[in-house]
Design an enzyme around this catalytic site. Sequence first.
Site, mmCIF file in Angstrom:
data_model
loop_
_atom_site.group_PDB
_atom_site.id
_atom_site.type_symbol
_atom_site.label_atom_id
_atom_site.label_comp_id
_atom_site.label_asym_id
_atom_site.label_seq_id
_atom_site.Cartn_x
_atom_site.Cartn_y
_atom_site.Cartn_z
ATOM 1 N N PRO A 126 79.885 52.816 48.643
ATOM 2 C CG PRO A 126 81.490 52.435 46.971
ATOM 3 C CD PRO A 126 80.969 51.876 48.271
ATOM 4 N N GLY A 127 77.787 52.775 46.815
ATOM 5 C CA GLY A 127 76.576 52.766 45.989
ATOM 6 C C GLY A 127 76.558 51.775 44.846
ATOM 7 C CB SER A 128 78.654 48.900 43.779
ATOM 8 O OG SER A 128 78.724 48.256 45.011
ATOM 9 C CG ASP A 147 77.819 54.309 54.472
ATOM 10 O OD1 ASP A 147 77.864 53.188 53.920
ATOM 11 O OD2 ASP A 147 78.734 54.722 55.229
ATOM 12 C CG ASP A 174 74.076 53.405 64.281
ATOM 13 O OD1 ASP A 174 74.780 52.538 63.740
ATOM 14 O OD2 ASP A 174 73.295 53.160 65.224
ATOM 15 C CG ASP A 195 77.046 44.907 50.902
ATOM 16 O OD1 ASP A 195 77.388 43.709 50.954
ATOM 17 O OD2 ASP A 195 77.709 45.772 50.291
ATOM 18 C CB CYS A 248 83.387 41.426 50.731
ATOM 19 S SG CYS A 248 83.906 42.824 51.715
HETATM 20 C C1 LIG Z 1 80.626 46.739 52.657
HETATM 21 S S1 LIG Z 1 80.499 48.451 52.702
HETATM 22 C C2 LIG Z 1 79.053 48.734 51.748
HETATM 23 C C3 LIG Z 1 79.284 48.660 50.265
HETATM 24 C C4 LIG Z 1 78.050 49.102 49.478
HETATM 25 N N1 LIG Z 1 76.872 48.353 49.859
HETATM 26 C C5 LIG Z 1 78.267 48.954 47.993
HETATM 27 O O1 LIG Z 1 77.949 47.888 47.454
HETATM 28 O O2 LIG Z 1 78.758 49.907 47.366
HETATM 29 C C6 LIG Z 1 79.895 48.738 54.315
HETATM 30 C C7 LIG Z 1 79.481 50.158 54.585
HETATM 31 O O3 LIG Z 1 78.898 50.194 55.892
HETATM 32 C C8 LIG Z 1 79.099 51.474 56.408
HETATM 33 N N2 LIG Z 1 78.834 51.381 57.859
HETATM 34 C C9 LIG Z 1 79.658 50.969 58.846
HETATM 35 N N3 LIG Z 1 79.026 51.008 60.032
HETATM 36 C C10 LIG Z 1 77.777 51.443 59.795
HETATM 37 C C11 LIG Z 1 76.633 51.712 60.611
HETATM 38 N N4 LIG Z 1 76.673 51.517 61.931
HETATM 39 N N5 LIG Z 1 75.522 52.167 60.023
HETATM 40 C C12 LIG Z 1 75.471 52.385 58.686
HETATM 41 N N6 LIG Z 1 76.517 52.164 57.859
HETATM 42 C C13 LIG Z 1 77.643 51.694 58.406
HETATM 43 C C14 LIG Z 1 80.515 51.806 56.022
HETATM 44 O O4 LIG Z 1 80.750 53.190 56.023
HETATM 45 C C15 LIG Z 1 80.602 51.194 54.616
HETATM 46 O O5 LIG Z 1 80.342 52.167 53.652
#
Ligand SMILES: C[S@@+](CC[C@H](N)C(=O)[O-])C[C@H]1O[C@@H](n2cnc3c(N)ncnc32)[C@H](O)[C@@H]1O
Length: 330
Positions: A126-128, A147, A174, A195, A248
């Site tokens: 969500p953009g942190s 994302d 993707d 991340d 995480c």
């Molecule tokens: C760990 S979270 C990211 C948290 C974000 N970096 C933050 O700090 O707010 C991982 C993210 O990867 C996205 N995601 C999953 N598969 C993906 C893909 N193939 N390409 C791009 N994003 C993907 C998910 O929707 C999720 O929002």
Amino acid sequence: MGNNYKWKMKPLFEERMRELLRDEGDFNEFEKIIHTSPLRFIRCNTLKISCDELFKRLNNKWKVVQPFRNHGEIMLVESELLPGELGNAIEHLLGYYYVQEVSSMMSVLALNPKPGEFVLDLCASPGSKTTQMAATMKNEGTIIANDIKLDRIKILSANLERCGVMNCIAVRNDGAGLCERFAKQNFKFDKILLDAPCSGEGTLRSSPKTFLMWNYKIVKKFSREQRRLFISALKCLKVGGEIVYSTCTHSPEENEEVVDFILKKFPVDVEKVILPLKCRSGVVNWGGKNIDNNVEKCCRIYPQDNDSEGFFIAKFKLLEDLESFRGKND
Ligand SMILES: C[S@@+](CC[C@H](N)C(=O)[O-])C[C@H]1O[C@@H](n2cnc3c(N)ncnc32)[C@H](O)[C@@H]1O
């Protein structure tokens, strides 16, 4: 949630954590802390307010401390709060702070994007970390924040707007496909944050449902996906450019084994990162595999070391153009 053991580790998860935390006392500390609520960390959004000003303002209603001398933007709210109080506060609505767990702030400290740089945040919602990068870059330069999930992109966009981020373009793709397209057009970034989506073993304190959801198939599935995203990301990184890989989760399949895979296949160096939290070295012995000793430079953040969530961070530099490297090694 308080101290209760309603949520139990699944036997295989417990066995794996005991393997990672061989000392009985260490494991017991881990088990104890994952059954407590996380601390309430926030990050001052310096695009909108100075740390001193926010600190004074918040201390008029709560007890707030700045636990890290060199990082005044990291604040801890020590007062007991009502449910939703942090998110509903006027200072939050105005974008003066972002509610963010302290270990999650470490990826951006490791990447250290500078004003004017060209940065890719591959899995951004969500953009942190996107908002943290924009603040570190003083809203100068460009961030492409990507994302795959539309509903999460909407939250990302709302957070960018609330925090006054002006140097970011949010896109939905993707991640691997997006990087392949950038690479085809020879479009390269100074820095990339991967991340990665992961099994979330480090988030048990804030998200106890992970106790139930965890299974080994998920770990293996994410490990494959992380490699796929990482390989593509390297194709759109400048030579000399840096990439931070973070998760995480604690599982070596999603951490050191991914790092090891990249080190063995690509012309990259893994770099030691100095962070304001206690880091343990990456593990080189896991499942009888021959893991590159350089993974010791990676950082494992355990909840019992920092009263935080669990996290993993690795930083790399690309040493050579991938096309010419492939040519030499074919
Ligand atoms: C760990 S979270 C990211 C948290 C974000 N970096 C933050 O700090 O707010 C991982 C993210 O990867 C996205 N995601 C999953 N598969 C993906 C893909 N193939 N390409 C791009 N994003 C993907 C998910 O929707 C999720 O929002």
